[in-house]
Design a protein around this motif. Structure first.
Motif, short mmCIF file in Angstrom:
data_model
loop_
_atom_site.label_atom_id
_atom_site.label_comp_id
_atom_site.label_asym_id
_atom_site.label_seq_id
_atom_site.Cartn_x
_atom_site.Cartn_y
_atom_site.Cartn_z
N GLY A 138 0.82 -1.21 0.00
CA GLY A 138 0.00 0.00 0.00
C GLY A 138 0.85 1.25 0.00
N VAL A 139 0.70 2.07 -1.02
CA VAL A 139 1.56 3.25 -1.15
C VAL A 139 1.35 4.28 -0.05
CG1 VAL A 139 1.85 3.01 -3.65
CG2 VAL A 139 -0.08 4.35 -2.75
N ASP A 140 0.14 4.30 0.54
CA ASP A 140 -0.14 5.28 1.58
C ASP A 140 -0.03 4.70 2.98
OD1 ASP A 140 -2.33 3.66 1.33
OD2 ASP A 140 -3.81 5.28 1.20
N ARG A 141 0.60 3.53 3.10
CA ARG A 141 0.80 2.90 4.40
C ARG A 141 2.29 2.85 4.73
NH1 ARG A 141 -2.68 -2.35 5.42
NH2 ARG A 141 -2.15 -1.70 7.55
N PRO A 142 2.67 2.76 6.00
CA PRO A 142 4.09 2.76 6.39
C PRO A 142 4.74 1.39 6.23
CG PRO A 142 2.72 2.70 8.35
CD PRO A 142 1.77 2.85 7.18
N VAL A 143 4.88 0.96 4.99
CA VAL A 143 5.45 -0.35 4.68
C VAL A 143 6.95 -0.37 5.01
CG1 VAL A 143 5.91 -2.03 2.85
CG2 VAL A 143 3.77 -0.72 2.84
N VAL A 144 7.39 -1.39 5.72
CA VAL A 144 8.81 -1.54 6.03
C VAL A 144 9.50 -2.11 4.79
CG1 VAL A 144 10.52 -2.67 7.49
CG2 VAL A 144 8.37 -1.86 8.48
N GLY A 145 10.41 -1.36 4.23
CA GLY A 145 11.09 -1.78 3.02
C GLY A 145 12.37 -2.54 3.31
N ALA A 146 13.21 -2.68 2.31
CA ALA A 146 14.51 -3.35 2.42
C ALA A 146 15.50 -2.58 1.57
CB ALA A 146 14.40 -4.80 1.97
N HIS A 147 15.76 -1.35 1.95
CA HIS A 147 16.52 -0.44 1.10
C HIS A 147 17.74 0.17 1.77
CE1 HIS A 147 14.39 2.71 3.37
NE2 HIS A 147 13.31 1.96 3.18
N THR A 148 17.71 0.38 3.08
CA THR A 148 18.81 1.02 3.79
C THR A 148 19.11 0.21 5.04
OG1 THR A 148 18.08 3.18 2.96
CG2 THR A 148 19.70 3.20 4.74
N GLN A 149 20.02 -0.72 4.90
CA GLN A 149 20.27 -1.69 5.97
C GLN A 149 20.47 -0.99 7.31
OE1 GLN A 149 22.20 -5.75 5.65
NE2 GLN A 149 23.95 -4.41 5.97
N GLY A 150 19.67 -1.43 8.31
CA GLY A 150 19.73 -0.84 9.63
C GLY A 150 18.69 0.24 9.86
N PHE A 151 18.15 0.80 8.77
CA PHE A 151 17.23 1.93 8.91
C PHE A 151 16.02 1.79 8.00
CE2 PHE A 151 21.40 3.47 10.23
CZ PHE A 151 21.09 3.94 11.52
N ASN A 152 15.43 0.61 7.96
CA ASN A 152 14.23 0.39 7.17
C ASN A 152 12.95 0.70 7.95
OD1 ASN A 152 15.49 -0.57 4.73
ND2 ASN A 152 15.97 -2.45 5.84
#
Length: 255
Positions: A138-152
């Motif tokens: 969901g683009v308008d939800r606070p989805v936890v990504g996998a983009h900045t190791q340690g700070f997702n």
């Protein structure tokens, strides 16, 4: 259980060339289905310092005809208070109509070859300024990504499609769309794009030992949290202007 992306470097195969990527190892994806229908609008937000949502091409469009890889359930944070900008370290001279195929390459590498739990970025932006939904949830939800190791946690990852070394300017349309996307996404939690936020590292492979808190700009570059060249010198240099543009879009013309 699929592995969550660790942010380690890899390679991307585009055509017959091999491009070093700061974030992904990808392989040839399925045939392109074209850019699809017109981007889908998302709900607007209201408040003292919110911004209208940009037009976003949903993943159902760029994944048209592609069988999705198995993935773990989507994880959510309580809110998004910062965004990290990335570049894909791939060629800049692509036709924007080919962007869905490029994203499928990235997806195939992260969720396929590397068996990560999904594409790592929450959003991707091409040189024409088109915004694409990346990670599911969901683009308008606070989805936890996998983009900045340690700070997702409590952040969103935005990837600029291209390579932004010192001598490669960031296209105006791309910079404007990144600012608009950040203004909207941060505005959902009332965050000021020019603010400093405190985040806590969840992984000692980041620049900060696990459990250590550090201050970041609300709009930061990948290298601020992880030892990497990403998002490139020219995109890093563009961050102050992007922050100001995002703040303006939120109606914050004064500190």
């Amino acid at each position: 259980m699929r592995r969550v992306w660790s942010g380690l470097p890899g390679t991307l195969l585009l055509g017959v060339g091999v491009v070093v990527l700061a974030a992904v190892l990808t392989r040839s994806g399925p045939p392109a289905a074209g850019p699809g229908a017109a981007p889908t609008a998302v709900r607007a937000t209201t408040g003292a310092h919110t911004a209208p949502p940009p037009r976003i091409v949903r993943r159902a469009e760029w994944m048209a005809g592609v069988k999705p890889y198995d993935r773990d359930p989507v994880r959510y944070a309580d809110r998004v208070v910062a965004v990290f900008l990335h570049h894909t370290d791939s060629p800049n001279g692509y036709d924007c109509a080919d962007t869905p195929r490029i994203i499928r390459f990235i997806y195939a590498g992260q969720a396929g070859s590397k068996e990560w739990d999904d594409i790592g970025y929450n959003f991707l932006v091409d040189r024409c300024g088109t915004v694409y939904e990346g990670r599911a949830g969901g683009v308008d939800r606070p989805v936890v990504g996998a983009h900045t190791q340690g700070f997702n946690q409590r952040t969103a990852g935005i990837a600029a499609i291209g390579t932004f070394t010192e001598d490669v300017p960031v296209p105006r349309a791309m910079a404007d769309s990144i600012a608009a996307l950040a203004a909207w996404k941060l505005g959902l939690s009332g965050a000021d794009p020019r603010a400093t936020v405190r985040l806590t590292s969840s992984n000692s492979l980041s620049r900060f030992k696990k459990g250590t808190s550090a201050d970041f700009h609300a709009i930061s570059g990948h290298r601020d949290g992880y030892e990497t060249y990403c998002p490139g010198e020219s995109l890093m240099a563009a961050l102050p202007a992007i922050r100001e543009k995002a703040a303006h879009l939120q109606g914050r013309d004064h500190p």
